[in-house]
Design an enzyme around this catalytic site. Structure first.
Site, mmCIF file in Angstrom:
data_model
loop_
_atom_site.group_PDB
_atom_site.id
_atom_site.type_symbol
_atom_site.label_atom_id
_atom_site.label_comp_id
_atom_site.label_asym_id
_atom_site.label_seq_id
_atom_site.Cartn_x
_atom_site.Cartn_y
_atom_site.Cartn_z
ATOM 1 C CB CYS A 1 -0.950 -0.005 1.191
ATOM 2 S SG CYS A 1 -2.085 -1.396 1.143
ATOM 3 C CG HIS B 1 -3.249 3.444 2.252
ATOM 4 N ND1 HIS B 1 -3.759 3.125 1.018
ATOM 5 C CD2 HIS B 1 -3.259 2.305 2.987
ATOM 6 C CE1 HIS B 1 -4.067 1.841 1.012
ATOM 7 N NE2 HIS B 1 -3.779 1.318 2.194
ATOM 8 C CG ASN C 1 -6.650 -0.796 1.269
ATOM 9 O OD1 ASN C 1 -5.933 -0.387 0.373
ATOM 10 N ND2 ASN C 1 -6.178 -1.271 2.410
#
Ligand code: COA
Length: 322
Positions: free
Chosen positions: A113, A249, A279
């Site tokens: 990520c 994020h 996500n």
């Protein structure tokens, strides 16, 4: 002193939308549980055959248009991704070919990520040093391909998408500082069990899906991000009140709220996309940036704090004057 500066942004989300209600029909979950624990309501899923580079190309073209550059101008390509089309050629090379560019360095960064922040930090060094004059930086993922659609603890979280930025040299700031870190001792909290070199035992399933100890990831993510944003603010000798926008994020609303609280930032100054996108790993920060640039919230001269945390564990933050 020369800086790198964001000259344009772009994003692309696959057409198909998977809602929490759709997921209720697939696994034992509820819309209420997903919304309360994560803040997510829907996510986009790539069509069969649609790959990470397909998404990246669309985001890249938008960013190039926004920056007013053509493929001939681009002299550096870096793609943050955990879900490359193939083992090699890397996504940077595949994207380079799509855009009709030849010769410039093109590669991928694998930092889960945090992939986009890592990619941005690398490109920043090349542009600020004068080695590259027009860098294309991408975060792109098709996480749906490594998601176990029978595992309710992970399949409700992830989505697909791509975000892109063009970085150009500038005498005005620009990216002010990037802070990267990692701690591989946490490799067993968020991972895929197999890959290219590590293979399943003979007779075991070939599929290698995301495995996550969500609760433990949550705790380390909150602590690490709090430390990271403080480090970034301190390194720049600013007060967090100077930051116009936090672009986190998009992992979990509660993680984002904890980071904003540590910075003393109201949620009105936090760019949130996870409700509609889930996500999307390396794609989430550049897509959130592009969303807020295009809807007019982020304006030239605004001070942005971008941050991410992900499998590895890896983490990174960039403070930038837009
Ligand atoms: N629907 C309904 N129940 C679910 C569920 C779902 N989709 N997923 C898990 N559950 C259940 C669990 O089985 C557990 O049940 P039990 O108490 O009977 O054993 C219960 O919900 C609580 O599970 P837990 O994992 O402790 O929940 P949580 O509050 O930690 O929330 C996450 C789970 C995944 C939402 C949360 O831990 C999280 O967001 N972690 C961070 C993940 C992340 O950000 N990952 C990416 C980092 S880049």
């Amino acid at each position: 002193m020369m800086y790198s500066r964001i000259a344009g942004t772009g994003r692309y989300l696959p057409e198909r939308v998977l809602t929490n209600q759709d997921l209720e029909k697939i696994v034992d979950t509820t819309d209420e549980w997903i919304r309360e624990r994560t803040g997510i309501e829907r996510r986009h899923i790539a069509a069969p055959g649609e790959t990470t580079v397909d998404l990246a190309e669309k985001a890249a073209r938008q960013a190039m248009d926004a920056a007013g550059v053509t493929a001939a101008d681009i002299d550096f390509i870096v793609v943050g991704t955990t879900t490359p089309d193939v083992i090699f050629p890397n996504c940077g090379c595949l994207l380079q070919e799509r855009l009709g560019i030849r010769g410039c360095p093109a590669f991928s960064v694998e930092a889960a990520c945090s992939g986009f922040i890592y990619a941005l930090a690398v490109a920043d060094r090349f542009v600020a040093a004068g080695t590259a004059r027009c860098a294309l930086v991408i975060g792109a993922e098709t996480l749906s391909r490594i998601t176990d659609w029978n595992d309710r603890s992970t399949c409700v979280i992830f989505g697909d998408g791509a975000g892109a930025v063009i970085l150009k040299p500038s005498a005005e700031p620009g990216l002010l500082s990037c802070h990267l870190g990692a701690d591989g001792t946490y490799n067993d909290l968020l991972f895929t069990p197999y890959g290219t070199s590590r293979r399943p035992e003979p007779g075991m399933p070939e599929a290698s899906y995301i495995q996550m100890k969500g609760n433990e990831v949550f705790k380390v993510a909150v602590k690490t991000l709090e430390r990271l944003v403080e480090e970034t603010v301190t390194a720049n000798g600013i007060d967090s009140s100077a930051i116009d926008w936090l672009i986190p994020h998009q992992a979990n609303l509660r993680i984002i709220e904890a980071t904003a609280k540590r910075l003393g930032m109201p949620m009105e100054r936090v760019i949130l996309t996870l409700r509609d996108q889930g996500n999307t790993s390396a794609a989430s920060v550049p897509m959130a940036l592009d969303t807020a640039v295009r809807d007019g919230r982020i304006k030239r001269g605004d001070l942005l704090l971008m941050e991410a945390f992900g499998g590895g564990f890896t983490w990174g933050a960039c403070l930038a004057r837009y």
